[in-house]
Each structure stands twice: as structure tokens, then as C-alpha cells.
Motif scaffolding. Structure first.
Motif, short mmCIF file in Angstrom:
data_model
loop_
_atom_site.label_atom_id
_atom_site.label_comp_id
_atom_site.label_asym_id
_atom_site.label_seq_id
_atom_site.Cartn_x
_atom_site.Cartn_y
_atom_site.Cartn_z
N ARG A 67 0.84 -1.21 0.00
CA ARG A 67 0.00 0.00 0.00
C ARG A 67 0.87 1.25 0.00
NH1 ARG A 67 -5.67 -0.63 3.00
NH2 ARG A 67 -5.71 1.58 2.58
N ARG A 83 0.93 3.83 -3.04
CA ARG A 83 0.54 5.21 -2.73
C ARG A 83 1.53 6.19 -3.35
NH1 ARG A 83 0.36 5.50 3.28
NH2 ARG A 83 2.44 6.38 3.18
N GLU A 89 -3.62 7.99 3.57
CA GLU A 89 -3.71 8.08 2.12
C GLU A 89 -4.23 9.46 1.71
OE1 GLU A 89 -5.90 5.00 0.18
OE2 GLU A 89 -4.74 3.39 1.11
N MET A 113 -1.70 12.02 -0.38
CA MET A 113 -1.92 12.00 -1.82
C MET A 113 -2.71 13.19 -2.35
SD MET A 113 -2.76 7.94 -2.25
CE MET A 113 -2.90 8.06 -4.03
#
Length: 231
Positions: A34, A38, A61, A65
Motif C-alpha cells: 500500500r 501510494r 492516504e 496524496m
């Protein structure tokens, strides 16, 4: 499952659409993958400046992001803004507790004013003077109960830093994480977490001088759970 998710993302990207719609695209990946995915998605977004709507329950996240984050609660938008704005200036207790890892500590308090100084008074009787730069925003709420919020990284075991008000507290639990240590305390029956510098002397059962940076405190209305002031 994880491989299928990544293949599906690749198929969407190579079609060169005007908008990407991602609904928790990393949910089936293991923790290490992950993190790398990411980073890869963010790199691709910089390379392909395509508008992307990304849905996730993982606040890490969202923070790492996004250019803009929309926090939703029960289908309603609680707050929208840049990641750091939501972290530093949450408009509600829900946003404050959702953004940030570990999450913000919450304690019941009462605001009291004496001799022109505004205090937060905890249920165990401890009272701390709110710095004047912050007090002006809360003065109209003097005499009322509220929810006090403080992030783990705004708590320290060092007394000498200006703006910090020390008091003695017993450590309930210690979680060493290498670069930092999570120390857990109980204040008036409520557990709080402090993110402190790693020290070998920290251990459960010992009493240490605990300090809150009240320049980084938050206050929320008990009924509406909205921030009393967004600084």
C-alpha cells in the motif's frame, strides 16, 4: 485480489481519461505494498495532471496524496481544504479526530476567567492558562463546558520550552516505535496519548512532568461538536 486491483488501475490509466474515479483502490493490498503503491499513484498524478477523485477511509492516504481533502460524515461534507489546513484548523471534533495519526486527544473541560486570564479547568481540578494570543477567540465562552483537544505531538515531557504548562502524570503504557515513543496517561479517567522523544527511562508506572502546548490546543462545543474558534 491485490493484483487484480492494480491491473484494473493500469487499464483505467492507459485509456487517458479526463477524470479518474478511484474507490479505495488499495484496500486489498498488504501494508508494505500500500505504501509503495501510494507513492507510485502520486508520482503518476504528477506525470499525468488528470483530475482524480479518490475515495478512502485511510486518512494517511488522504493526507499524503491529495491536493484537497473532503471529509464526509454521514453523507454530509464536514470540511474541505488542503491536508495541512484540515490538520491544523479542523472545524469540528469529527474532523479533528479523523485527521492525524495517532488521533487527537479529547478531554472534558470548563472555561473560567479570573483576573483577566482565561483558564481551561480539567475534571481533576488541574487548570491551565490559555495563552493570550489564543484566549481572545475563546473569551466569550467563559463559564461554559467544552471539549478540549490536543494532538499527541503537542504534548511533551520537557518543561523548559516556552508556552508549555507542566504537571505530574503517571505513565500507564509505553509503545516504543524507534524514532518516537507513544506514552499513554490517564487524566481524570480519560486516556490520552503523547508522542514523545524516545527515552530508555520511560516505563509504565513512573511519574513524569507532562506538558501541553496550549498554543496548539482546540476547543469544541459539547452539543454541536463544532470548533469554538478556527485559528
Amino acid at each position: 485480489g491485490g493484483q487484480r486491483q492494480r491491473v484494473a488501475m493500469g487499464r483505467a490509466i492507459v485509456r487517458d481519461p479526463k477524470v479518474f474515479l478511484f474507490d479505495e483502490p488499495l484496500s486489498n493490498l498488504d501494508a508494505k505494498l500500500r505504501v509503495s503503491m501510494r507513492t507510485e499513484i502520486k508520482r503518476l498524478h504528477q506525470l499525468l495532471p488528470t483530475t482524480t477523485v479518490y475515495v478512502t477511509h485511510d486518512q494517511v492516504e488522504a493526507m499524503t496524496m491529495a491536493d484537497r481533502v473532503v471529509v464526509m460524515n454521514q453523507g454530509l461534507v464536514e470540511q474541505m481544504g488542503a491536508p495541512q489546513e484540515l490538520y491544523s484548523r479542523p472545524v469540528s471534533k469529527f474532523v479533528a479526530g479523523f485527521i492525524g495519526s495517532p488521533s487527537m486527544n479529547f478531554l472534558p473541560v470548563r472555561l473560567e476567567e479570573a483576573d483577566g486570564t482565561l483558564f481551561v479547568v480539567f475534571e481533576d481540578g488541574n487548570r491551565m492558562a490559555i495563552p493570550e494570543a489564543r484566549a481572545a477567540a475563546f473569551r466569550s465562552h467563559a463559564g461554559r463546558a467544552a471539549t478540549f483537544g490536543i494532538r499527541p505531538e503537542a504534548i511533551t515531557l520537557r518543561q523548559e520550552r516556552s508556552g508549555f504548562v507542566p504537571f505530574d502524570a503517571a505513565i500507564d503504557l509505553v509503545e516504543p516505535l524507534g524514532a518516537t515513543t507513544m506514552a499513554y496517561f490517564s487524566i481524570a479517567g480519560t486516556e490520552i496519548c503523547a508522542s514523545v522523544e524516545p527515552e530508555e527511562s520511560l516505563r509504565a508506572g513512573t511519574t513524569v512532568p507532562l506538558s501541553f502546548d496550549l498554543n496548539r490546543m482546540h476547543l469544541f462545543d459539547l452539543e454541536t461538536e463544532q470548533a469554538l474558534a478556527v485559528h
